[in-house]
Design a protein around this motif. Structure first.
Motif, PDB file in Angstrom:
ATOM      1  N   SER A  64      31.627  38.459  40.279  1.00  0.00           N
ATOM      2  CA  SER A  64      31.109  39.315  39.201  1.00  0.00           C
ATOM      3  C   SER A  64      31.740  40.706  39.258  1.00  0.00           C
ATOM      4  N   ALA A  65      32.083  41.182  40.472  1.00  0.00           N
ATOM      5  CA  ALA A  65      32.754  42.480  40.600  1.00  0.00           C
ATOM      6  C   ALA A  65      34.151  42.416  39.997  1.00  0.00           C
ATOM      7  N   LEU A  66      34.827  41.282  40.175  1.00  0.00           N
ATOM      8  CA  LEU A  66      36.158  41.098  39.589  1.00  0.00           C
ATOM      9  C   LEU A  66      36.085  41.186  38.066  1.00  0.00           C
ATOM     10  N   VAL A  70      30.768  43.167  49.041  1.00  0.00           N
ATOM     11  CA  VAL A  70      30.227  44.345  48.359  1.00  0.00           C
ATOM     12  C   VAL A  70      30.683  44.292  46.902  1.00  0.00           C
ATOM     13  N   ASP A  71      30.008  45.035  46.058  1.00  0.00           N
ATOM     14  CA  ASP A  71      30.437  45.182  44.666  1.00  0.00           C
ATOM     15  C   ASP A  71      31.308  46.421  44.591  1.00  0.00           C
ATOM     16  N   ALA A  72      32.632  46.212  44.597  1.00  0.00           N
ATOM     17  CA  ALA A  72      33.580  47.336  44.555  1.00  0.00           C
ATOM     18  C   ALA A  72      34.186  47.498  43.170  1.00  0.00           C
ATOM     19  N   SER A  73      33.478  47.048  42.125  1.00  0.00           N
ATOM     20  CA  SER A  73      33.977  47.236  40.763  1.00  0.00           C
ATOM     21  C   SER A  73      33.985  48.712  40.395  1.00  0.00           C
ATOM     22  N   ILE A  74      33.081  49.472  41.017  1.00  0.00           N
ATOM     23  CA  ILE A  74      33.112  50.930  40.933  1.00  0.00           C
ATOM     24  C   ILE A  74      32.968  51.467  42.348  1.00  0.00           C
ATOM     25  N   LEU A  75      33.430  52.701  42.566  1.00  0.00           N
ATOM     26  CA  LEU A  75      33.381  53.284  43.905  1.00  0.00           C
ATOM     27  C   LEU A  75      32.535  54.555  43.887  1.00  0.00           C
ATOM     28  N   ALA A 114      40.284  47.675  47.429  1.00  0.00           N
ATOM     29  CA  ALA A 114      38.819  47.724  47.486  1.00  0.00           C
ATOM     30  C   ALA A 114      38.199  46.476  46.873  1.00  0.00           C
ATOM     31  N   LEU A 115      38.819  45.965  45.812  1.00  0.00           N
ATOM     32  CA  LEU A 115      38.268  44.808  45.122  1.00  0.00           C
ATOM     33  C   LEU A 115      38.411  43.531  45.939  1.00  0.00           C
ATOM     34  N   GLN A 116      39.283  43.523  46.938  1.00  0.00           N
ATOM     35  CA  GLN A 116      39.468  42.346  47.782  1.00  0.00           C
ATOM     36  C   GLN A 116      38.343  42.150  48.786  1.00  0.00           C
ATOM     37  N   SER A 133      36.900  56.870  47.821  1.00  0.00           N
ATOM     38  CA  SER A 133      38.352  56.670  47.739  1.00  0.00           C
ATOM     39  C   SER A 133      38.755  55.220  47.960  1.00  0.00           C
ATOM     40  N   GLY A 134      37.771  54.358  48.188  1.00  0.00           N
ATOM     41  CA  GLY A 134      38.057  52.945  48.387  1.00  0.00           C
ATOM     42  C   GLY A 134      38.259  52.537  49.822  1.00  0.00           C
TER      43      GLY A 134
END
Length: 400
Positions: free
Chosen positions: A137-139, A173-178, A167-169, A246-247
């Motif tokens: 879902s983050a992707l 965690v949900d790294a769709s936003i930081l 970060a998205l890898q 910063s990711g």
């Protein structure tokens, strides 16, 4: 009398300072098992989902590994951190919902057969890396605002996940936003159980070892892995639980040492903090230095490497294979008693405190303990300031 009183005061005050400021490091260095011989493991991640032509690289690596053996006749082992699925870009983009393509005999038969033959030959050991190398879902959320992610999605499933933003890898965690956001605990537990079951369906066995993608994972996912039969987790020496603004990995907890067990779920931890990425300039000579340093401290050497070193242009692949061959040849010459193990075997040795492999009580164990303490910056400085460097150095020399 005066001298003895001075020595007593020095002992109490300086010893108290050392204990107060560094007791965790002192006890951790002692509790960490001491290996009786050098151990080398090559840990390679990201195999599985993605380009279907990985089987050529797997066969080439297998041929290199089969050229060498330790004194017990064991081949060098490369662990393969398996990614079990990736997104089906065409279906996902046309429907707006997430569709995955899972590796199977219909999508990756040559790769799976090559891995199976390598496992049977004793040169490969498979580990769970993740269902996907991201949180689905983050992707999808990121693809709505990031053109690079949308472009990646349009080329999936053949494009490797290594080309996604770092970060998205991170899967857990949900790294769709930081900075990243925590995932729902029940969703995490369900996903962890699902990936273990899927691994078993594909390979016929429960994964005994897990490598968390980008080394970011939480207690919830670890508990779910343990409940599904996972015995060990590969770590970088600590656990990260999030990504910052910063990711970069964040939420670093206490240091983790080899053979340490979780107090909650009984999972045993292994530390992988040396690198062998030939395409990034990590040479066999540098890797040999890392093996020497780990051996001096009675620790195993787990090299981190990735499939991208062995994919792509011929020049790049050949360079990586050549450096792998050089490393193994040089390591056996410098350390004739070198042992080639899998991470699964090493975890069992450390968990059971196997006396065949570990120094349980000996002068060498004390010697290595002091050597480990010297590697702790705060403790080293305190030893100089308090004068403990002199008796510690004497004990180190006497136990050498």
């Amino acid at each position: 009398m005066i001298l003895s009183n001075i020595l007593l005061v020095w002992f109490i005050v300086s010893g108290g300072l050392l204990f107060f400021y560094a007791w965790r490091g002192i006890f951790a260095a002692w509790r960490e098992p001491v290996l009786r011989r050098p151990v080398l493991i090559i840990e390679s991640d990201d195999w599985g989902a993605g380009p279907a032509d990985q089987f050529t690289a797997i066969k080439q690596i297998s041929r290199v590994l089969e050229k060498f053996a330790d004194n017990d006749g064991r081949f060098p082992v490369m662990t393969l951190g398996m990614i079990l699925a990736t997104v089906d870009g065409e279906k996902t983009l046309s429907s707006g919902d997430y569709y995955r393509q899972q590796i199977s005999s219909s999508t990756h038969e040559p790769l799976l057969e090559a891995i199976k033959r390598g496992v049977e030959a004793g040169v490969f050991s498979i580990q769970l890396h993740g269902m996907e190398h991201y949180w689905p879902s983050a992707l999808l959320l990121a693809s709505k605002t990031d053109k690079a992610v949308m472009d990646w999605l349009s080329h999936a499933p053949q494009i490797p996940t290594e080309e996604l933003p770092s970060a998205l890898q991170s899967r857990w965690v949900d790294a769709s936003i930081l900075p990243s956001r925590r995932l729902d605990a029940s969703a995490v537990a369900q996903a962890a159980e699902e990936e273990v079951n899927t691994f078993q369906q594909i390979f016929g066995t429960v994964p005994r070892v897990v490598v968390p993608p980008t080394f970011i994972w939480t207690e919830e996912v670890e508990n779910a892995w343990a409940g599904a039969g996972v015995a060990a987790v590969i770590t970088p020496g600590n656990r990260f639980e999030s990504r910052d603004e910063s990711g970069k990995p964040a939420g670093k907890g206490r240091a983790i040492h080899n053979g340490q067990s979780s107090e909650i779920n009984n999972i045993v931890y292994l530390v992988r903090d040396d690198y062998f990425e030939p395409s990034l300039g990590h040479t066999a000579v540098k890797a040999l230095d890392q093996l020497s340093a780990k051996t001096r401290l009675g620790r195993p050497t787990l090299y981190e490497t990735h499939r991208f070193n062995f994919l792509g242009g011929e020049e790049k692949k050949n360079k990586s294979l050549k450096e792998l061959e050089r490393l193994l040849s040089m390591a056996l010459k410098q350390f004739p008693d070198l042992a080639f193990l899998s991470s699964t075997k090493l975890a069992t040795i450390l968990k059971t405190r196997d006396p065949e492999w570990l120094e349980l009580w000996s002068r060498r164990r004390i010697h290595i303990w002091i050597s480990r303490l010297a590697e702790i910056p705060r403790l080293r400085k305190l030893s100089w300031l308090t004068g403990w460097i002199l008796p510690a150095g004497l004990i180190w020399a006497l136990t050498r």
